[in-house]
Design a protein around this motif. Structure first.
Motif, PDB file in Angstrom:
ATOM      1  N   UNK A 107       5.485   3.882 -12.895  1.00 43.01           N
ATOM      2  CA  UNK A 107       5.954   5.227 -12.553  1.00 43.01           C
ATOM      3  C   UNK A 107       4.822   6.088 -12.003  1.00 43.01           C
ATOM      4  N   UNK A 108       3.583   5.766 -12.401  1.00 41.36           N
ATOM      5  CA  UNK A 108       2.412   6.498 -11.913  1.00 41.36           C
ATOM      6  C   UNK A 108       1.789   5.844 -10.687  1.00 41.36           C
ATOM      7  N   UNK A 109       2.503   4.873 -10.103  1.00 41.14           N
ATOM      8  CA  UNK A 109       2.049   4.303  -8.842  1.00 41.14           C
ATOM      9  C   UNK A 109       1.314   2.988  -8.941  1.00 41.14           C
ATOM     10  N   UNK A 110       1.313   2.346 -10.111  1.00 37.19           N
ATOM     11  CA  UNK A 110       0.582   1.086 -10.241  1.00 37.19           C
ATOM     12  C   UNK A 110       1.247  -0.018  -9.424  1.00 37.19           C
ATOM     13  N   UNK A 111       0.447  -0.674  -8.589  1.00 40.65           N
ATOM     14  CA  UNK A 111       0.871  -1.837  -7.813  1.00 40.65           C
ATOM     15  C   UNK A 111      -0.357  -2.726  -7.673  1.00 40.65           C
ATOM     16  N   UNK A 112      -0.305  -3.903  -8.317  1.00 39.15           N
ATOM     17  CA  UNK A 112      -1.480  -4.776  -8.289  1.00 39.15           C
ATOM     18  C   UNK A 112      -1.906  -5.082  -6.855  1.00 39.15           C
ATOM     19  N   UNK A 113      -0.937  -5.202  -5.957  1.00 46.47           N
ATOM     20  CA  UNK A 113      -1.265  -5.513  -4.565  1.00 46.47           C
ATOM     21  C   UNK A 113      -2.138  -4.471  -3.892  1.00 46.47           C
ATOM     22  N   UNK A 114      -2.133  -3.226  -4.419  1.00 46.05           N
ATOM     23  CA  UNK A 114      -2.972  -2.175  -3.848  1.00 46.05           C
ATOM     24  C   UNK A 114      -4.424  -2.266  -4.313  1.00 46.05           C
ATOM     25  N   UNK A 115      -4.686  -3.144  -5.266  1.00 42.50           N
ATOM     26  CA  UNK A 115      -6.014  -3.186  -5.880  1.00 42.50           C
ATOM     27  C   UNK A 115      -6.873  -4.340  -5.392  1.00 42.50           C
ATOM     28  N   UNK A 116      -6.298  -5.243  -4.624  1.00 38.82           N
ATOM     29  CA  UNK A 116      -7.065  -6.395  -4.132  1.00 38.82           C
ATOM     30  C   UNK A 116      -6.908  -6.486  -2.627  1.00 38.82           C
ATOM     31  N   UNK A 117      -7.888  -7.088  -1.980  1.00 37.30           N
ATOM     32  CA  UNK A 117      -7.769  -7.346  -0.551  1.00 37.30           C
ATOM     33  C   UNK A 117      -6.657  -8.356  -0.334  1.00 37.30           C
ATOM     34  N   UNK A 118      -5.753  -8.060   0.580  1.00 41.25           N
ATOM     35  CA  UNK A 118      -4.674  -8.979   0.843  1.00 41.25           C
ATOM     36  C   UNK A 118      -4.323  -8.930   2.333  1.00 41.25           C
ATOM     37  N   UNK A 119      -3.550  -9.899   2.741  1.00 38.35           N
ATOM     38  CA  UNK A 119      -3.081  -9.943   4.116  1.00 38.35           C
ATOM     39  C   UNK A 119      -2.372  -8.644   4.474  1.00 38.35           C
ATOM     40  N   UNK A 120      -2.495  -8.242   5.718  1.00 39.78           N
ATOM     41  CA  UNK A 120      -1.839  -7.000   6.144  1.00 39.78           C
ATOM     42  C   UNK A 120      -0.335  -7.172   6.298  1.00 39.78           C
ATOM     43  N   UNK A 121       0.148  -8.416   6.219  1.00 36.85           N
ATOM     44  CA  UNK A 121       1.579  -8.669   6.362  1.00 36.85           C
ATOM     45  C   UNK A 121       2.264  -8.678   4.991  1.00 36.85           C
ATOM     46  N   UNK A 122       3.490  -8.191   4.911  1.00 37.46           N
ATOM     47  CA  UNK A 122       4.219  -8.198   3.633  1.00 37.46           C
ATOM     48  C   UNK A 122       4.430  -9.615   3.122  1.00 37.46           C
ATOM     49  N   UNK A 123       4.506  -9.744   1.806  1.00 35.58           N
ATOM     50  CA  UNK A 123       4.745 -11.054   1.200  1.00 35.58           C
ATOM     51  C   UNK A 123       6.052 -11.648   1.736  1.00 35.58           C
ATOM     52  N   UNK A 124       5.989 -12.911   2.125  1.00 35.86           N
ATOM     53  CA  UNK A 124       7.165 -13.603   2.639  1.00 35.86           C
ATOM     54  C   UNK A 124       7.329 -13.523   4.136  1.00 35.86           C
ATOM     55  N   UNK A 125       6.658 -12.565   4.776  1.00 32.75           N
ATOM     56  CA  UNK A 125       6.857 -12.343   6.208  1.00 32.75           C
ATOM     57  C   UNK A 125       6.318 -13.490   7.051  1.00 32.75           C
ATOM     58  N   UNK A 126       5.066 -13.888   6.818  1.00 32.14           N
ATOM     59  CA  UNK A 126       4.467 -14.942   7.660  1.00 32.14           C
ATOM     60  C   UNK A 126       5.072 -16.306   7.335  1.00 32.14           C
ATOM     61  N   UNK A 127       5.409 -16.558   6.075  1.00 35.18           N
ATOM     62  CA  UNK A 127       6.044 -17.829   5.742  1.00 35.18           C
ATOM     63  C   UNK A 127       7.392 -17.931   6.442  1.00 35.18           C
TER      64      UNK A 127
END
Length: 349
Positions: A107-127
């Motif tokens: 509720x306070x905005x926690x998203x693990x994906x925002x805390x690590x370097x990751x691909x600029x594409x959404x999960x599932x998109x490139x696959x």
């Protein structure tokens, strides 16, 4: 949190000198040592996607002993005070912390994906794009089935795994981004040279090129163990390596399918075994088919381009050149003159 002081949740890099607040961050590492007075201390390093900040714990800090139980790679909700150090820049003075997760943190905005370097594409998109390539460009039904079985059977792991621990695409989701990019380049090369050298008999095998591009690094799913900060090599990865492990996965899957075309499998295996180009770079064999040669150069270009692009994006003061890029022959690259941002987003790939 333990303290009764009200505090807002901000980004890690937004702490100001003297400001007390909460943030979400991943624990990267802890460096233990002793001072000149022989007193213990721990330097903790926390990060989000954009920044890493040091949080030192000295001998009199109440969290010093507790830090032994903290887990590298885990996200924490941190209460801290920002302190600007003339020598070390922004540091955090930890007040309290606990593992992040659950409805309150979300509720306070926690998203693990925002805390690590990751691909600029959404999960599932490139696959999804890669699976589209399979349907559009691989006409051989057995080969198409082999590629789909491997991709669909390892989809969850593919979405997480980086392509390497350091060299290129070394971010969460980097492997599937790299496979998509290499496949896209390989398709363009296959179509160009297939038309240009239309007298070849047998003709250039686009099916094999596309399948090999998609699967060339699939052994990294066994060579590496996913970690959000830095992928670790497995024991088998160190002793055998992703090239042979990928070939084995392809061979085992072909055996499961049964009645697999012998020459098609041979060409696919060779392209995977040869994609590093030279034995000194880890390939058991150098490319000895046109299909393998196309894959090798597409893979090499994509890896080097990614490493150079990352160096160009990194800050290097006012220097017009990057630091040396080891993946690209230790060359420094010219930054050029920046252009104003475009008026609108570029169309998606």
């Amino acid at each position: 949190m333990a303290s009764g002081i009200e505090s807002s949740v901000i980004r890690l890099g937004d702490f100001q000198d003297g400001q007390e607040a909460e943030c979400f961050a991943v624990l990267v590492s802890r460096d233990k040592g002793t001072t000149k007075k022989n007193e213990p201390f721990v330097k903790c390093y926390f990060r989000d996607r954009d920044q890493t900040v040091e949080a030192p714990l000295w001998a009199d800090h109440r969290l010093l002993k507790q830090s032994d139980g903290w887990t590298d790679g885990l996200a924490y909700r941190i209460r801290a005070r920002g302190e600007f150090n003339a020598k070390y820049g922004l540091q955090l003075k930890l007040i309290d912390l606990r593992p992040a997760g659950g409805p309150d943190d979300e509720a306070d905005g926690f998203d693990y994906g925002d805390l690590v370097e990751r691909s600029k594409f959404p999960s599932g998109d490139r696959l999804g794009k890669i699976l589209e390539f399979v349907g559009r460009y691989i006409e051989d039904e057995k080969l198409s089935e082999l590629v789909r079985r491997i991709l669909e059977g390892h989809a969850k792991q593919l979405e997480l795994m980086p392509a390497a621990s350091h060299m290129h695409h070394n971010v969460t989701g980097g492997l599937v981004e790299h496979l998509w990019s290499v496949t896209r380049v390989s398709i363009m090369l296959a179509e160009h040279y297939g038309r240009y050298y239309d007298e070849l008999n047998p003709p250039l095998n686009r099916d094999v090129i596309v399948a090999a591009a998609i699967l060339h690094d699939i052994g990294k799913l066994r060579e590496l163990e996913y970690h959000p900060i830095e992928a670790k090599y497995t024991t088998e990865g160190n002793l055998i390596g992703h090239i042979l492990m990928g070939r084995d996965l392809v061979r085992d899957t072909a055996r499961e399918i049964g009645d697999f075309p012998v020459e098609t499998l041979l060409l696919l295996e060779h392209a995977i075994l040869a994609h590093h180009g030279k034995t000194e770079f880890g390939s058991p064999k150098p490319p000895a088919t046109l299909e393998a040669m196309i894959l090798h150069y597409a893979d090499e270009l994509d890896a080097k381009f990614n490493a150079v692009a990352k160096a160009l994006r990194a800050e290097n003061g006012d220097d017009l050149f990057t630091k040396k890029v080891w993946a690209a022959e230790n060359q420094r690259f010219y930054r050029g003159t920046p252009l104003p941002p475009p008026d609108q987003d570029q169309p998606p790939f």
